[in-house]
Each structure stands twice: as structure tokens, then as C-alpha cells.
Design a protein around this motif. Sequence first.
Motif, mmCIF file in Angstrom:
data_model
loop_
_atom_site.group_PDB
_atom_site.id
_atom_site.type_symbol
_atom_site.label_atom_id
_atom_site.label_comp_id
_atom_site.label_asym_id
_atom_site.label_seq_id
_atom_site.Cartn_x
_atom_site.Cartn_y
_atom_site.Cartn_z
ATOM 1 N N MET A 43 0.842 -1.199 0.000
ATOM 2 C CA MET A 43 0.000 0.000 0.000
ATOM 3 C C MET A 43 0.872 1.243 0.000
ATOM 4 N N ASN A 44 0.466 2.230 -0.765
ATOM 5 C CA ASN A 44 1.144 3.521 -0.798
ATOM 6 C C ASN A 44 0.241 4.545 -0.133
ATOM 7 N N GLN A 61 -4.385 -4.947 -1.150
ATOM 8 C CA GLN A 61 -3.068 -4.742 -1.748
ATOM 9 C C GLN A 61 -3.112 -3.645 -2.813
ATOM 10 N N ASN A 62 -1.955 -3.005 -2.993
ATOM 11 C CA ASN A 62 -1.757 -2.025 -4.073
ATOM 12 C C ASN A 62 -2.743 -0.858 -4.025
ATOM 13 N N ILE A 109 -3.656 3.007 -3.210
ATOM 14 C CA ILE A 109 -2.968 4.305 -3.171
ATOM 15 C C ILE A 109 -3.838 5.288 -2.395
ATOM 16 N N SER A 114 -8.442 -4.135 -3.069
ATOM 17 C CA SER A 114 -7.155 -4.001 -3.758
ATOM 18 C C SER A 114 -7.246 -3.059 -4.957
ATOM 19 N N GLY A 115 -6.185 -2.288 -5.146
ATOM 20 C CA GLY A 115 -6.035 -1.451 -6.317
ATOM 21 C C GLY A 115 -6.704 -0.090 -6.257
ATOM 22 N N SER A 128 -7.567 3.703 -5.823
ATOM 23 C CA SER A 128 -6.762 4.921 -5.779
ATOM 24 C C SER A 128 -7.607 6.053 -5.209
#
Length: 232
Positions: free
Chosen positions: A1-2, A17-18, A20, A35-36, A38
Motif C-alpha cells: 500500500m502507498n 493490496q496495491n 494508493i 485491492s487497487g 486509488s
Amino acid sequence: MNKSIKSVIPETTIIGQNVIIEDDVEIGHNVVIRSGVSIGENCKILDGAVLGKQPAKASLSATTGDPRILPPLVLGRAVTIGANCVIYRGAVLGDGVFVGDLASIREDVTVGELTIIGRGVTIENKTTIGLKCKIETEAYITALSTVEDYCFIAPCTAFTNDNFLGRTEERKKHFGGPTLKRGARIGANATLLPRDHCGGRCPRRRWQCGHERRLSPDDRRGFSRESSPART
């Protein structure tokens, strides 16, 4: 994770996961971020929201396709997602969009900048909503609909996309939701029929439908009018 260290993320948040998460994002309790996803800067996600849900197809569904890999959910900057909303994977919400509590936005939906989606509104899949629209409480926007920029949709309006009322395979050849042209205004409890085109003939004239009205062919000519309730 960002994620940004400036964002507020409670321990009760579930993050896939992943994901943003940009700067200055506020997230309420018991939010689920799949997940994913943004999330742009200055977004606010209120308690119990689910972001990035994968659609589940009912056995008799006519507009939800077979399982496929959808692009991630994208929230622009300064988007507000109300409590207990469900926003699906494959949706894109522009900057400044506001989504009221309990609303649902399906996959393959685009919502333009600064549009307001009211409390309890449902926007079905394969639908496009323009910028600076206002869709008020408990309105239902069916699949395969188009709402252009600056439109107003009053509470409890219903869009429809199936003239066959769910009967026969022939209906699948004729599916199509209504299209609201730029600046159209729809009154409370109006029902729009499949493939209705409302407004847009004259660029200087806004199209208006009154309360509790079923649209007739005359209404589709693009003239502005205030109407009385329909009679059967």
C-alpha cells in the motif's frame, strides 16, 4: 500500500493490496478498501463505506456480464464518500464529487467533477454521469444510462431500460437506459422510459419534466415545460 503519513486511517480500516492513498485523506471507522483502489488527496471516506467491491452476477442478470478483471476504482481529489456507501471496482469519480450516505455506484460508471450524488441513490453499471450534476435522494439510475453535464434529477426519480419487463430473450436486443441532454431537469417521482432522450434540441433552452410524470413522445421534443402528474 502507498499511503501518505498525513492521512487519518483508523485501526478498524481494512485495506487490500496495491491501494494508493494520497495526502490529507480522512477515513472513518470500519471502512473496507479493496485491492487497487486509488484515493486522491483531501478525500473524506465516512464510516462503513466499501470501496472497490467486485460485482457478483445473479444467475438471471441481463446486464451484468461474466466475471472479468475490472480496472481499479479511482477517486479524484476532494471526493466525499458518505457512510455505508458501496462503490464498485471499475468506477471513476472526478474531483470534488460528493456521494451521500447509503448510495451505491456500480462498475463501469463515470461521474464527472463536482457532481452531487444524494443519499440512497443507486447508479447501475455502464452509466455515464456528467460534471456538476445533482442527483437527489433515492433516485434510481438504471444500467446503460447517460446523464450529460449540469443535469438535475429530483428525489425518487426512476430510470428504466427494459420495455419487455424481464420477459423473453428478445428484450436483450433492445436494452437501453434514458439519455438526459445537457442541462435537463427532472422533477420528483418521474419515471423515464427506456431509450428516452430528454432535452438538447435547442442549446439555449433547458428541458424540464414535472413531478410524478411518465414521459410521453411529445416530451421528447426538447421543449421546456412544467407538467402536471400523468393520468392513466
